[in-house]
Design an enzyme around this catalytic site. Sequence first.
Site, PDB file in Angstrom:
ATOM      1  CB  THR A  46      -1.843  -1.935 -14.243  1.00  0.00           C
ATOM      2  OG1 THR A  46      -0.991  -1.437 -13.218  1.00  0.00           O
ATOM      3  CG2 THR A  46      -1.305  -3.252 -14.752  1.00  0.00           C
ATOM      4  CB  THR A  47      -6.617  -1.313 -16.547  1.00  0.00           C
ATOM      5  OG1 THR A  47      -6.711  -1.979 -15.286  1.00  0.00           O
ATOM      6  CG2 THR A  47      -7.736  -1.798 -17.445  1.00  0.00           C
ATOM      7  CE1 TYR A 109      12.561  -9.356 -12.682  1.00  0.00           C
ATOM      8  CE2 TYR A 109      14.307  -7.764 -12.318  1.00  0.00           C
ATOM      9  CZ  TYR A 109      13.903  -9.007 -12.733  1.00  0.00           C
ATOM     10  OH  TYR A 109      14.828  -9.909 -13.195  1.00  0.00           O
ATOM     11  CE1 TYR A 135      -2.971  -1.041  -7.610  1.00  0.00           C
ATOM     12  CE2 TYR A 135      -1.893  -0.313  -9.622  1.00  0.00           C
ATOM     13  CZ  TYR A 135      -2.747  -1.168  -8.971  1.00  0.00           C
ATOM     14  OH  TYR A 135      -3.370  -2.175  -9.671  1.00  0.00           O
ATOM     15  NE  ARG A 140      -1.663  -5.925 -12.761  1.00  0.00           N
ATOM     16  CZ  ARG A 140      -1.667  -6.422 -13.997  1.00  0.00           C
ATOM     17  NH1 ARG A 140      -0.521  -6.638 -14.620  1.00  0.00           N
ATOM     18  NH2 ARG A 140      -2.796  -6.692 -14.615  1.00  0.00           N
ATOM     19  CE  LYS A 164      -6.302   0.129  -8.393  1.00  0.00           C
ATOM     20  NZ  LYS A 164      -5.998   0.136  -9.842  1.00  0.00           N
ATOM     21  CB  ILE A 206      -9.007   2.926  -8.709  1.00  0.00           C
ATOM     22  CG1 ILE A 206      -8.898   4.333  -8.093  1.00  0.00           C
ATOM     23  CG2 ILE A 206      -8.502   2.958 -10.162  1.00  0.00           C
ATOM     24  CD1 ILE A 206      -7.473   4.856  -7.977  1.00  0.00           C
TER      25      ILE A 206
END
Length: 292
Positions: A46-47, A109, A135, A140, A164, A206
């Site tokens: 994502t980063t 979503y 993850y 998010r 994660k 992470i």
Amino acid sequence: MQSLTGTGVALITPFKKDLSVDTEALERIVNYQIDGGIDYLVVLGTTGEPATMDKDEKELVIKTVIKANNGRLPLVLGIGSNNTKEVTDELKSRDLSAFTAILSVSPYYNKPTQEGVYQHFKAIAEASPLPVILYNVPGRTASNMLPETVFRLANDFKNIVGIKEAAGDIVQAMRLIQGKPDGFLVISGDDMVTLPMVLAGGAGVISVIAEGFPKQFSQMVKLGLERKVDEAYKLHYLIADSIDMIFEQGNPAGIKHIFKELGLCEDVVRLPLVNVNADLAGRIAAFVKKIA
């Protein structure tokens, strides 16, 4: 999967002022991580802003990181979507020979049930030629992958090797650590609770902030894994204020401003993200001057 114990970093994608990918800056950042003692690199998490990148740009980032790394550290590739077929198709078609594992986010979503989450990752595990790290990031995705679902996946599929965990819930993290199968990695996805998770039995992190201060953060994790608690917490509290700052106005705007202060890249992000404001930029600059 002991190569994924310790400190991994979720690499940013540096952009030039014209918003194109800055491959020279990306090479500098990879070398900065390796020189700082980081244990492995995560590409297009994502980063890395993959949501605003096209296919060709993603390929450019992957090739640049592979070249810059030159086999020095294990690489993990972010491959995730709320479209299960899109993920499985990519896993079947992409050359993954340079990577140790993939990191795949829980579907966002759509807000699937726990059974839907299980079936999504079942399909991914069956399609993936590499080990899979789950993850969980409810902030998010708008849904939480519960420990029971994680245990079910970990027990049913040998190539699902870790998670994660970024729910921001230390109790849930401890439940994962307590109930996980032997060898399954519970990896912190929240920089602020990394040390408590490591001390509770987690495998590492992470991280985002570790990109900016790799020596300090990776040493903190190392000390935590060695159960050198007082020394580890000294580093935690040295860095803690910066963790709040880099997420205050969105990720990766904060960490990119740290990189700007370090002279590694521009602080350019793509819309709908925007740069940190002048007040936060000033506070970040002062912190970098104090630590660097």
